[in-house]
Scaffold this motif. Structure first.
Motif, mmCIF file in Angstrom:
data_model
loop_
_atom_site.group_PDB
_atom_site.id
_atom_site.type_symbol
_atom_site.label_atom_id
_atom_site.label_comp_id
_atom_site.label_asym_id
_atom_site.label_seq_id
_atom_site.Cartn_x
_atom_site.Cartn_y
_atom_site.Cartn_z
ATOM 1 N N SER A 73 -7.133 7.195 -2.064
ATOM 2 C CA SER A 73 -5.816 6.589 -2.243
ATOM 3 C C SER A 73 -5.611 6.167 -3.692
ATOM 4 N N SER A 76 -0.179 4.340 -0.347
ATOM 5 C CA SER A 76 -0.977 5.544 -0.103
ATOM 6 C C SER A 76 -0.244 6.571 0.738
ATOM 7 N N ASP A 124 0.841 -1.193 0.000
ATOM 8 C CA ASP A 124 0.000 0.000 0.000
ATOM 9 C C ASP A 124 0.884 1.254 0.000
ATOM 10 N N VAL A 182 -8.103 -0.614 -1.491
ATOM 11 C CA VAL A 182 -7.645 0.759 -1.376
ATOM 12 C C VAL A 182 -8.824 1.727 -1.515
#
Length: 276
Positions: free
Chosen positions: A207, A152, A150, A203
């Protein structure tokens, strides 16, 4: 025998690399910005000095520092890869170092360039920055990170985004190697340095927007061979590739339109793709 010879040559080069690294972090250069080059799990090596020298050859005038987040011991390479708790502590140290620089030189650009395991440390460092802090941009070269990691938070801590250079030809280290030994985030899978990142299924929409606007993924192509990158694990660390592909990003991160050419060449063709 061929594989044995390969590993012997690689171990020799990796352990003998930085003796010729030119000091590029003198006080005058800090006035122009700060670029940190993070080695892979092999420790500071010829690959990192190549990156740094290529940046200078390409016109980057900021301070350039090869920052060794490892123990400095080649024999502990797998420990560097899989010691997640230690790596988070090292990332926090590096984040503190960036904050200290920004306090002393407000408004100056800051860049992170991480190769292989150093790509993982780059992401952990961005995540360790305090809320409200960010760097100008980050570049990942063959990152030993899982494809669904991830991004983000890391993306949100950059102004211009994160560049990911990946190559399916990196089969020994980032396909077979990370499938067997694991990625820096602990998954046994081909790495994002081989096939690129994809957003996790869960997600959030905001994001996903970060992925679309701030993640710049550049896959290997044969033209890169003319700049010294033959597609293997250390191809993107070659000094000519650093000069022609990486330096333009640092010189103009919001419109690096001369990637693959000399900076300022009017015939330059942008080769950035944000194809997520």
């Amino acid at each position: 025998m061929r594989a044995v010879r390969f590993w012997l040559v690689w171990l020799f080069l990796a352990s003998s690399g930085c003796s010729y690294f030119q000091n590029l972090n003198n006080p005058d250069r800090f006035q122009n910005g700060y670029t940190l080059v993070l080695p892979g799990i092999e420790t500071a090596s010829f690959a990192n000095s190549n990156i740094a020298q290529g940046l200078e050859n390409g016109g980057v005038t900021s301070a350039i520092e090869v920052y060794d987040w490892t123990t400095g011991r080649l024999a502990l390479a797998l420990y560097h890869l899989r010691s997640f708790d230690r790596n988070k502590l090292e990332a926090q140290k590096l984040a503190d170092k960036i904050v200290d620089y920004q306090d002393r030189y407000p408004g100056k650009p800051v860049y992170l360039i991480g190769h292989s395991g150093g790509g993982g440390l780059t992401l952990l460092t961005l995540e360790a920055l305090p809320p409200g802090r960010s760097i100008t941009a980050a570049i990942l070269l063959a990152p030993a990170v899982s494809p669904d990691y991830d991004l983000s938070t890391a993306l949100s801590r950059t102004e211009a985004g994160i560049w990911n250079y990946y190559s399916p030809m990196d089969s020994l280290f980032l396909i077979a190697g990370t499938t067997v030994a694991g990625t820096i985030d602990g998954k046994h899978t081909p790495a994002a340095g081989a096939f690129g990142f994809s957003p996790p299924e869960e997600v959030a929409p905001e994001s996903r927007n970060l992925y679309e606007t701030k993640l710049h993924q550049i896959g290997y192509n044969l033209e890169m061979a003319t700049h010294g990158n033959l597609g293997g694990h250390f191809g993107s660390t070659w000094h000519q590739f650093s000069e022609d592909y990486l330096a333009p990003i640092l010189l103009n991160p919001f419109f690096p339109g001369t990637i693959g050419t000399k900076p300022g060449d009017p015939a330059g063709i942008a080769r950035i793709s944000t194809n997520l």
